[in-house]
Motif scaffolding. Structure first.
Motif, mmCIF file in Angstrom:
data_model
loop_
_atom_site.group_PDB
_atom_site.id
_atom_site.type_symbol
_atom_site.label_atom_id
_atom_site.label_comp_id
_atom_site.label_asym_id
_atom_site.label_seq_id
_atom_site.Cartn_x
_atom_site.Cartn_y
_atom_site.Cartn_z
ATOM 1 N N LEU A 19 0.832 -1.204 0.000
ATOM 2 C CA LEU A 19 0.000 0.000 0.000
ATOM 3 C C LEU A 19 0.863 1.250 0.000
ATOM 4 C CD1 LEU A 19 -2.813 -1.038 2.513
ATOM 5 C CD2 LEU A 19 -2.950 -0.928 0.019
ATOM 6 N N GLN A 20 2.017 1.182 0.665
ATOM 7 C CA GLN A 20 2.930 2.325 0.638
ATOM 8 C C GLN A 20 3.466 2.572 -0.767
ATOM 9 O OE1 GLN A 20 5.509 3.695 4.064
ATOM 10 N NE2 GLN A 20 5.709 1.480 4.180
ATOM 11 N N ARG A 21 3.796 1.502 -1.470
ATOM 12 C CA ARG A 21 4.286 1.675 -2.840
ATOM 13 C C ARG A 21 3.192 2.262 -3.728
ATOM 14 N NH1 ARG A 21 7.311 -3.104 -1.434
ATOM 15 N NH2 ARG A 21 5.561 -4.451 -2.041
ATOM 16 N N ASN A 22 1.951 1.845 -3.522
ATOM 17 C CA ASN A 22 0.841 2.443 -4.268
ATOM 18 C C ASN A 22 0.698 3.926 -3.947
ATOM 19 O OD1 ASN A 22 0.271 -0.013 -5.406
ATOM 20 N ND2 ASN A 22 -1.609 -0.378 -4.246
ATOM 21 N N LYS A 23 0.994 4.286 -2.713
ATOM 22 C CA LYS A 23 0.903 5.686 -2.295
ATOM 23 C C LYS A 23 1.723 6.596 -3.199
ATOM 24 C CE LYS A 23 3.708 6.946 0.831
ATOM 25 N NZ LYS A 23 4.467 7.111 2.094
ATOM 26 N N VAL A 24 2.858 6.107 -3.659
ATOM 27 C CA VAL A 24 3.719 6.924 -4.514
ATOM 28 C C VAL A 24 2.990 7.308 -5.795
ATOM 29 C CG1 VAL A 24 5.919 7.020 -5.733
ATOM 30 C CG2 VAL A 24 5.781 5.870 -3.512
ATOM 31 N N THR A 25 2.223 6.370 -6.354
ATOM 32 C CA THR A 25 1.401 6.677 -7.532
ATOM 33 C C THR A 25 0.406 7.776 -7.218
ATOM 34 O OG1 THR A 25 1.600 4.425 -8.397
ATOM 35 C CG2 THR A 25 -0.287 5.722 -9.158
ATOM 36 N N ASN A 26 -0.247 7.692 -6.077
ATOM 37 C CA ASN A 26 -1.234 8.704 -5.697
ATOM 38 C C ASN A 26 -0.583 10.063 -5.484
ATOM 39 O OD1 ASN A 26 -3.178 6.682 -5.745
ATOM 40 N ND2 ASN A 26 -2.970 6.242 -3.568
ATOM 41 N N LEU A 27 0.579 10.081 -4.849
ATOM 42 C CA LEU A 27 1.282 11.335 -4.630
ATOM 43 C C LEU A 27 1.683 11.977 -5.951
ATOM 44 C CD1 LEU A 27 3.592 10.398 -1.612
ATOM 45 C CD2 LEU A 27 1.674 12.004 -1.575
ATOM 46 N N ARG A 28 2.100 11.168 -6.905
ATOM 47 C CA ARG A 28 2.516 11.715 -8.200
ATOM 48 C C ARG A 28 1.339 12.387 -8.903
ATOM 49 N NH1 ARG A 28 5.057 7.696 -9.709
ATOM 50 N NH2 ARG A 28 7.160 8.467 -9.298
ATOM 51 N N LEU A 29 0.166 11.787 -8.830
ATOM 52 C CA LEU A 29 -1.011 12.377 -9.466
ATOM 53 C C LEU A 29 -1.410 13.686 -8.785
ATOM 54 C CD1 LEU A 29 -3.085 9.122 -10.005
ATOM 55 C CD2 LEU A 29 -2.107 10.569 -11.803
ATOM 56 N N ALA A 30 -1.402 13.704 -7.449
ATOM 57 C CA ALA A 30 -1.747 14.927 -6.735
ATOM 58 C C ALA A 30 -0.718 16.012 -6.995
ATOM 59 C CB ALA A 30 -1.853 14.638 -5.234
ATOM 60 N N LEU A 31 0.555 15.628 -7.038
ATOM 61 C CA LEU A 31 1.624 16.597 -7.283
ATOM 62 C C LEU A 31 1.429 17.309 -8.620
ATOM 63 C CD1 LEU A 31 5.387 16.006 -6.612
ATOM 64 C CD2 LEU A 31 4.664 16.792 -8.867
ATOM 65 N N SER A 32 0.949 16.584 -9.626
ATOM 66 C CA SER A 32 0.770 17.191 -10.949
ATOM 67 C C SER A 32 -0.259 18.314 -10.932
ATOM 68 C CB SER A 32 0.353 16.119 -11.960
ATOM 69 O OG SER A 32 -0.958 15.646 -11.700
ATOM 70 N N ARG A 33 -1.151 18.336 -9.939
ATOM 71 C CA ARG A 33 -2.165 19.385 -9.836
ATOM 72 C C ARG A 33 -1.731 20.524 -8.920
ATOM 73 N NH1 ARG A 33 -7.188 17.620 -11.490
ATOM 74 N NH2 ARG A 33 -7.605 19.871 -11.458
ATOM 75 N N LEU A 34 -0.687 20.298 -8.129
ATOM 76 C CA LEU A 34 -0.269 21.292 -7.141
ATOM 77 C C LEU A 34 1.021 22.013 -7.515
ATOM 78 C CD1 LEU A 34 -0.905 19.109 -3.971
ATOM 79 C CD2 LEU A 34 -2.137 21.218 -4.494
ATOM 80 N N ASP A 35 1.926 21.300 -8.165
ATOM 81 C CA ASP A 35 3.237 21.868 -8.464
ATOM 82 C C ASP A 35 3.109 23.090 -9.365
ATOM 83 O OD1 ASP A 35 6.071 22.072 -8.692
ATOM 84 O OD2 ASP A 35 5.976 21.014 -10.620
ATOM 85 N N GLY A 36 3.694 24.193 -8.913
ATOM 86 C CA GLY A 36 3.681 25.423 -9.699
ATOM 87 C C GLY A 36 2.537 26.371 -9.399
ATOM 88 N N LEU A 37 1.601 25.975 -8.537
ATOM 89 C CA LEU A 37 0.516 26.889 -8.191
ATOM 90 C C LEU A 37 1.077 28.136 -7.514
ATOM 91 C CD1 LEU A 37 -2.335 24.607 -6.798
ATOM 92 C CD2 LEU A 37 -2.262 25.801 -8.992
ATOM 93 N N THR A 38 0.509 29.281 -7.840
ATOM 94 C CA THR A 38 0.929 30.536 -7.230
ATOM 95 C C THR A 38 -0.201 31.147 -6.425
ATOM 96 O OG1 THR A 38 0.307 31.826 -9.187
ATOM 97 C CG2 THR A 38 2.585 31.035 -9.063
#
Length: 280
Positions: free
Chosen positions: A70-89
């Motif tokens: 489940l922890q390894r799956n978490k990395v997939t989830n974090l990557r998807l969320a990161l794509s929506r947050l990275d660079g927000l101002t």
């Protein structure tokens, strides 16, 4: 007949939970659209060259069996969320809402089963593990002049303090969409959130359009563990923050939050005894 009597309250309880969740989710959506808030957005043209805060957290802990998967799956989830947050101002007066930016984690969007806590037990759930992102974001924000307008504390202390680098209770839990993390820019400068995943860590930065002119130290007070009548233990503390200018002059010493959590491990066992940490 006895089986019916036992199951009916469970059905009613499950129905109440679904209806309650739907109500709170709807209320949150109405707040997003009618609350008069201006939200963070991408502005590639905004210049935010000055680093104010940075932090990183390991992606994996050494757990057992299914919990490790489940922890390894978490990395997939974090990557998807990161794509929506990275660079927000965040322009002056704007708010970053974690869930408004990320959206609902669903299988259709590529989210997978990660580790969740339900009533103090480890469980699998779509999008599980995203609280690592809100933990990181909250901790970084405490080291800036940005204002946290909503934060939910963790109700459980999951792991012993081995390797802990932050005070207990310095994270922020999340649950779509009514347990949100919201950060408002009450400064006169624009801020940018930068996030990335390495092979081993989730890393983040808050950058601004003006140079960093102060330093922050987050520390805990009133830390204690209490035995409960039901045989377990609870853990408590309060967090404060000192603000200094770059010459080391103390500018403020302010209360932040109070934490209460059920401990999911035995603090009486060797190596499990929690210890207070110095200021960050």
């Amino acid at each position: 007949m006895r089986a019916v009597i036992v199951q009916e309250p469970r059905r009613r309880s499950a129905l109440r939970m679904r209806l309650g969740t739907a109500f709170f989710c709807l209320r949150r959506r109405l707040r997003w659209h009618t609350g008069g808030l201006r939200f963070a957005r991408l502005r590639p043209e905004a210049e935010c060259p000055c680093l104010w805060a940075e932090h990183s957290t390991p992606l994996l802990r050494q757990l057992r069996g299914e919990e490790m998967a489940l922890q390894r799956n978490k990395v997939t989830n974090l990557r998807l969320a990161l794509s929506r947050l990275d660079g927000l101002t965040l322009a002056p007066g704007e708010t970053l809402s974690f869930w408004r930016a990320v959206g609902k984690p669903t299988r259709r969007k590529g989210y997978v089963e990660g580790m969740l806590l339900r009533n103090g037990r480890v469980a699998a759930g779509i999008g599980g593990g995203l609280c690592q992102m809100t933990n990181l974001l909250y901790w970084m924000t405490l080291h800036t002049p940005l204002t946290v307008t909503e934060r939910w504390r963790h109700g459980y202390d999951v792991f012993p303090d081995s390797g802990r680098t932050q005070p207990f209770g310095s994270g922020a839990t999340c649950f779509y969409n009514y347990m949100d993390l919201m950060v408002r820019n009450d400064t006169e400068h624009t801020w940018r959130l930068t996030l990335r995943l390495t092979e081993t860590h989730l890393e983040g930065e808050w950058r601004a359009g003006a140079p960093c002119d102060r330093r922050y130290e987050v520390y805990e007070k009133e830390h204690y563990i209490q035995g409960e009548y039901w045989g377990g233990f609870t853990r408590h503390n309060t967090l404060y923050r000192r603000t200094f200018d770059l010459e080391g002059t103390l500018l403020g010493d302010d209360f932040l939050i109070e934490n209460h959590a059920i401990m999911m491990y035995d603090p009486m066992l060797p190596g499990n005894s929690p210890e207070s940490l110095p200021a960050s």
